[in-house]
Design a protein around this motif. Structure first.
Motif, PDB file in Angstrom:
ATOM      1  N   GLY A 146      65.574 -61.884  83.869  1.00 29.44           N
ATOM      2  CA  GLY A 146      65.400 -63.328  83.944  1.00 29.44           C
ATOM      3  C   GLY A 146      64.849 -63.762  85.287  1.00 29.44           C
ATOM      4  O   GLY A 146      64.285 -64.844  85.404  1.00 29.44           O
ATOM      5  N   PHE A 147      65.018 -62.928  86.304  1.00 28.67           N
ATOM      6  CA  PHE A 147      64.444 -63.225  87.612  1.00 28.67           C
ATOM      7  C   PHE A 147      62.947 -62.931  87.604  1.00 28.67           C
ATOM      8  O   PHE A 147      62.476 -62.062  86.869  1.00 28.67           O
ATOM      9  CB  PHE A 147      65.135 -62.418  88.701  1.00 28.67           C
ATOM     10  N   VAL A 148      62.210 -63.637  88.462  1.00 33.27           N
ATOM     11  CA  VAL A 148      60.762 -63.511  88.504  1.00 33.27           C
ATOM     12  C   VAL A 148      60.320 -62.589  89.637  1.00 33.27           C
ATOM     13  O   VAL A 148      59.350 -61.846  89.513  1.00 33.27           O
ATOM     14  CB  VAL A 148      60.101 -64.905  88.643  1.00 33.27           C
ATOM     15  N   PHE A 149      61.024 -62.633  90.755  1.00 28.18           N
ATOM     16  CA  PHE A 149      60.641 -61.829  91.913  1.00 28.18           C
ATOM     17  C   PHE A 149      61.873 -61.621  92.789  1.00 28.18           C
ATOM     18  O   PHE A 149      62.820 -62.403  92.750  1.00 28.18           O
ATOM     19  CB  PHE A 149      59.533 -62.507  92.734  1.00 28.18           C
ATOM     20  N   LYS A 150      61.902 -60.571  93.569  1.00 30.28           N
ATOM     21  CA  LYS A 150      62.905 -60.268  94.597  1.00 30.28           C
ATOM     22  C   LYS A 150      64.302 -60.762  94.208  1.00 30.28           C
ATOM     23  O   LYS A 150      64.861 -61.680  94.815  1.00 30.28           O
ATOM     24  CB  LYS A 150      62.486 -60.868  95.930  1.00 30.28           C
ATOM     25  N   PRO A 151      64.922 -60.135  93.219  1.00 34.91           N
ATOM     26  CA  PRO A 151      66.251 -60.562  92.776  1.00 34.91           C
ATOM     27  C   PRO A 151      67.336 -60.180  93.782  1.00 34.91           C
ATOM     28  O   PRO A 151      67.054 -59.555  94.813  1.00 34.91           O
ATOM     29  CB  PRO A 151      66.421 -59.821  91.448  1.00 34.91           C
ATOM     30  N   PRO A 152      68.585 -60.539  93.516  1.00 39.20           N
ATOM     31  CA  PRO A 152      69.652 -60.355  94.512  1.00 39.20           C
ATOM     32  C   PRO A 152      69.789 -58.935  95.053  1.00 39.20           C
ATOM     33  O   PRO A 152      70.075 -58.770  96.248  1.00 39.20           O
ATOM     34  CB  PRO A 152      70.910 -60.785  93.759  1.00 39.20           C
ATOM     35  N   HIS A 153      69.606 -57.912  94.233  1.00 42.75           N
ATOM     36  CA  HIS A 153      69.827 -56.554  94.737  1.00 42.75           C
ATOM     37  C   HIS A 153      68.765 -56.150  95.763  1.00 42.75           C
ATOM     38  O   HIS A 153      68.983 -55.214  96.534  1.00 42.75           O
ATOM     39  CB  HIS A 153      69.872 -55.547  93.579  1.00 42.75           C
ATOM     40  N   GLU A 154      67.637 -56.864  95.796  1.00 39.73           N
ATOM     41  CA  GLU A 154      66.622 -56.608  96.817  1.00 39.73           C
ATOM     42  C   GLU A 154      66.814 -57.500  98.042  1.00 39.73           C
ATOM     43  O   GLU A 154      66.026 -57.417  98.988  1.00 39.73           O
ATOM     44  CB  GLU A 154      65.223 -56.832  96.239  1.00 39.73           C
ATOM     45  N   ARG A 155      67.844 -58.329  98.024  1.00 42.79           N
ATOM     46  CA  ARG A 155      68.118 -59.233  99.150  1.00 42.79           C
ATOM     47  C   ARG A 155      69.489 -58.939  99.762  1.00 42.79           C
ATOM     48  O   ARG A 155      70.081 -59.798 100.398  1.00 42.79           O
ATOM     49  CB  ARG A 155      68.044 -60.691  98.704  1.00 42.79           C
ATOM     50  N   GLY A 156      69.989 -57.718  99.553  1.00 41.88           N
ATOM     51  CA  GLY A 156      71.207 -57.296 100.231  1.00 41.88           C
ATOM     52  C   GLY A 156      72.447 -57.218  99.381  1.00 41.88           C
ATOM     53  O   GLY A 156      73.508 -56.808  99.871  1.00 41.88           O
ATOM     54  N   PHE A 157      72.371 -57.576  98.102  1.00 39.61           N
ATOM     55  CA  PHE A 157      73.562 -57.585  97.257  1.00 39.61           C
ATOM     56  C   PHE A 157      73.653 -56.314  96.413  1.00 39.61           C
ATOM     57  O   PHE A 157      72.732 -55.984  95.665  1.00 39.61           O
ATOM     58  CB  PHE A 157      73.584 -58.825  96.362  1.00 39.61           C
ATOM     59  N   ASP A 158      74.795 -55.627  96.519  1.00 43.08           N
ATOM     60  CA  ASP A 158      75.043 -54.430  95.706  1.00 43.08           C
ATOM     61  C   ASP A 158      75.304 -54.805  94.258  1.00 43.08           C
ATOM     62  O   ASP A 158      74.969 -54.042  93.347  1.00 43.08           O
ATOM     63  CB  ASP A 158      76.257 -53.661  96.250  1.00 43.08           C
ATOM     64  N   GLU A 159      75.929 -55.963  94.059  1.00 44.35           N
ATOM     65  CA  GLU A 159      76.313 -56.381  92.712  1.00 44.35           C
ATOM     66  C   GLU A 159      75.868 -57.815  92.467  1.00 44.35           C
ATOM     67  O   GLU A 159      75.847 -58.640  93.381  1.00 44.35           O
ATOM     68  CB  GLU A 159      77.832 -56.278  92.521  1.00 44.35           C
ATOM     69  N   PHE A 160      75.525 -58.086  91.222  1.00 44.92           N
ATOM     70  CA  PHE A 160      75.244 -59.451  90.786  1.00 44.92           C
ATOM     71  C   PHE A 160      75.697 -59.614  89.353  1.00 44.92           C
ATOM     72  O   PHE A 160      75.469 -58.747  88.500  1.00 44.92           O
ATOM     73  CB  PHE A 160      73.751 -59.793  90.870  1.00 44.92           C
ATOM     74  N   VAL A 161      76.323 -60.751  89.076  1.00 46.21           N
ATOM     75  CA  VAL A 161      76.553 -61.185  87.703  1.00 46.21           C
ATOM     76  C   VAL A 161      76.516 -62.705  87.712  1.00 46.21           C
ATOM     77  O   VAL A 161      77.132 -63.348  88.561  1.00 46.21           O
ATOM     78  CB  VAL A 161      77.886 -60.663  87.134  1.00 46.21           C
ATOM     79  N   GLY A 162      75.715 -63.287  86.794  1.00 47.36           N
ATOM     80  CA  GLY A 162      75.633 -64.735  86.774  1.00 47.36           C
ATOM     81  C   GLY A 162      74.437 -65.245  86.009  1.00 47.36           C
ATOM     82  O   GLY A 162      73.857 -64.537  85.175  1.00 47.36           O
ATOM     83  N   ILE A 163      74.059 -66.495  86.308  1.00 52.58           N
ATOM     84  CA  ILE A 163      72.914 -67.119  85.661  1.00 52.58           C
ATOM     85  C   ILE A 163      71.668 -66.796  86.474  1.00 52.58           C
ATOM     86  O   ILE A 163      71.736 -66.578  87.679  1.00 52.58           O
ATOM     87  CB  ILE A 163      73.103 -68.641  85.510  1.00 52.58           C
ATOM     88  N   THR A 164      70.532 -66.769  85.811  1.00 51.61           N
ATOM     89  CA  THR A 164      69.287 -66.438  86.509  1.00 51.61           C
ATOM     90  C   THR A 164      68.453 -67.675  86.830  1.00 51.61           C
ATOM     91  O   THR A 164      67.474 -67.573  87.567  1.00 51.61           O
ATOM     92  CB  THR A 164      68.443 -65.463  85.674  1.00 51.61           C
ATOM     93  N   GLY A 165      68.823 -68.829  86.279  1.00 58.14           N
ATOM     94  CA  GLY A 165      68.128 -70.068  86.573  1.00 58.14           C
ATOM     95  C   GLY A 165      68.992 -70.977  87.419  1.00 58.14           C
ATOM     96  O   GLY A 165      69.924 -70.539  88.102  1.00 58.14           O
TER      97      GLY A 165
END
Length: 481
Positions: A146-165
């Motif tokens: 659902g992300f278009v570019f550089k999602p959370p795991h590429e910005r320092g986060f090991d884990e993500f769960v949630g909404i993409t908008g």
């Protein structure tokens, strides 16, 4: 005897060499709890609200409240950029919600707080809302979920769960994304969304109790749509409340419940005194006269305006620091602080390597009264104008796009509205307010203090000249949060 002295000296050196340094000791766990479009007056710790928030009241009572706290922007995307970068979003050419990669060209090059903490050895997680990689709530058809570019795991986060908008239904079954095994998988929420994010936060803490962790718990409540559980609506005791306001109050109550769950989990695991927590809101409450997709009945009293505005109601936010035995309990700090101060505050507490180009400052000396006064000599805002349902239609010379400008320094605040980017619409002069006497910004006194108005104008444009011009995004003017 000489041999004994030598052996004792050697032992002392050995023991001294094995003593843990600040960098070797386990640093504190770090938690950001961010709410979305909550009204300033909708927490009893900051206003006179009909909404019961016992857990947030306790957090404030056990920590330090900052009563002159500001967000870096009165709207979602740049607000989150400032929080996670420690900088004015203007440094990235962002003055609105922007969703394309070209408009985020400078932002994606920034070091985030999560980058710094992961390098320090923290386990990092973003649970809830990200909203810094596009605005799609559906599966993007690739491994980004659902992300278009550089999602959370590429910005320092090991884990993500949630909404993409930026906004989403709150009901059980709503579509979410989780970063797992190197990709984002889509799934349906098994619970009411705010409760599910609380469950995920508690689970993350439990799984990482033996190592330092950074939890960025970004609720998307109480942003519209107004979806409150029946039991939470029933718990709002007052009868003098509109149906929509009751739904909003129920959403705030759900946030409070899950803040309580997180803090109780920390207590049960013996982590309460080794965890630094900050609670804040992303921008002013949506109110009833904002863009239709963001109206939520939030109350910013006594402040004028709401989300999107550079009036106090759009940028003044509740802000609490909580760290038992480190941050004073029950203290109120009235110095001027900013959401971009969270980055250096957390990095310093973690003894992490701090970037040298931050605009934010460490707030712990201010919270502990080791340093007095304002954390910032001045704060600046420049926000692209969003139309309102009842706003007059602009004339033929109205700048497109238009921007509202503001600067606060000490007790003084200046505002200039309906400007082209460079602020040269001289038909709209700077307005000047003394916030110590007029916190609601009702009495423009620029004509009484023209030198002060000019001083603030000069300071604003000197700051603006150091910022890049807006990054182009054809969708930014009508993009939903």
């Amino acid at each position: 005897m000489a041999r004994f002295v030598f052996m004792m000296a050697a032992l002392i050196v050995l023991l001294a060499g094995t003593q843990p340094t600040v960098a070797d000791e386990r640093p504190p766990n770090l938690v950001i709890i961010l709410t979305d479009d909550m009204g300033y007056a909708d927490l009893r710790a900051f206003g006179d609200s009909e909404i019961p928030t016992p857990h947030l009241d306790r957090l404030a009572g056990e920590g330090t409240r900052f009563t002159n706290a500001y967000t870096v922007a009165p709207i979602c995307v740049p607000s989150r950029m400032g929080l996670l970068s420690g900088k004015f979003p203007a440094r990235f050419g962002v003055f609105n919600n922007v969703y394309s990669l070209p408009s985020n060209e400078l932002w994606v090059q920034q070091t985030t707080l999560a980058d710094v903490l992961r390098k320090r050895g923290y386990r990092t997680a973003n649970i809830g809302k990200w909203h810094l990689s596009g605005n799609s709530s559906a599966d993007s058809g690739n491994e980004l979920g659902g992300f278009v570019f550089k999602p959370p795991h590429e910005r320092g986060f090991d884990e993500f769960v949630g909404i993409t908008g930026g906004m989403h239904d709150f009901w059980k079954g709503t579509g979410l994304a989780r970063f797992k095994d190197g990709r984002y998988e889509r799934f349906e929420s098994p619970d009411y969304l705010t409760d599910f994010f609380g469950t995920e936060a508690c689970d993350f803490i439990q799984r990482n109790k033996s190592q330092p962790f950074f939890l960025y718990l970004a609720f998307n409540a109480p942003h519209a749509p107004l979806h409150g559980l029946d039991e939470d609506q029933a718990a709002i005791e007052t009868s003098e409340i509109s149906p929509n306001r009751r739904k909003y109050a129920a959403m705030v109550r759900a946030i409070d419940r899950n803040v309580g769950r997180v803090m109780q989990t920390l207590h049960n695991l013996g982590l309460a005194e080794t965890t630094l927590t900050v609670f804040l809101n992303d921008n002013g409450g949506g109110g009833n006269n904002a863009a239709s997709h963001t109206r939520n009945t939030a109350i910013n009293r006594p402040y004028r305006g709401h989300k999107f505005d550079v009036w106090e109601g759009g940028i003044r936010i509740p802000f609490i620091l909580h760290w038992p035995n480190h941050v004073p309990a029950g203290r109120s700090c009235d110095g001027i602080v900013s959401s971009m101060d969270v980055f250096p505050t957390f990095a310093k507490a973690a003894a992490a390597e701090l970037p040298t180009d931050l605009d934010g400052v460490d707030l712990l000396p201010f919270a502990t009264a080791k340093q007095a006064g304002d954390a910032h000599e001045a704060l600046y805002w420049q926000q692209q104008v969003w139309s309102r349902p009842n706003e007059r239609k602009p004339g033929p010379n109205y700048p497109q796009p238009a921007y509202n400008l503001a600067i606060r320094s000490g007790r003084w605040k200046a505002v200039k509205q309906d400007q082209p980017f460079d602020g040269t619409n001289h038909g709209r002069a700077w307005e000047l307010y003394n916030l110590s006497r007029d916190p609601s910004e009702l009495n423009d006194i620029a004509s009484e203090f023209p030198e002060k108005a000019q001083q603030l104008s000069d300071a604003f444009f000197a700051w603006q000249k150091r910022m890049p011009k807006p990054m182009h995004d054809s969708k930014s003017s009508d993009a939903k949060k």
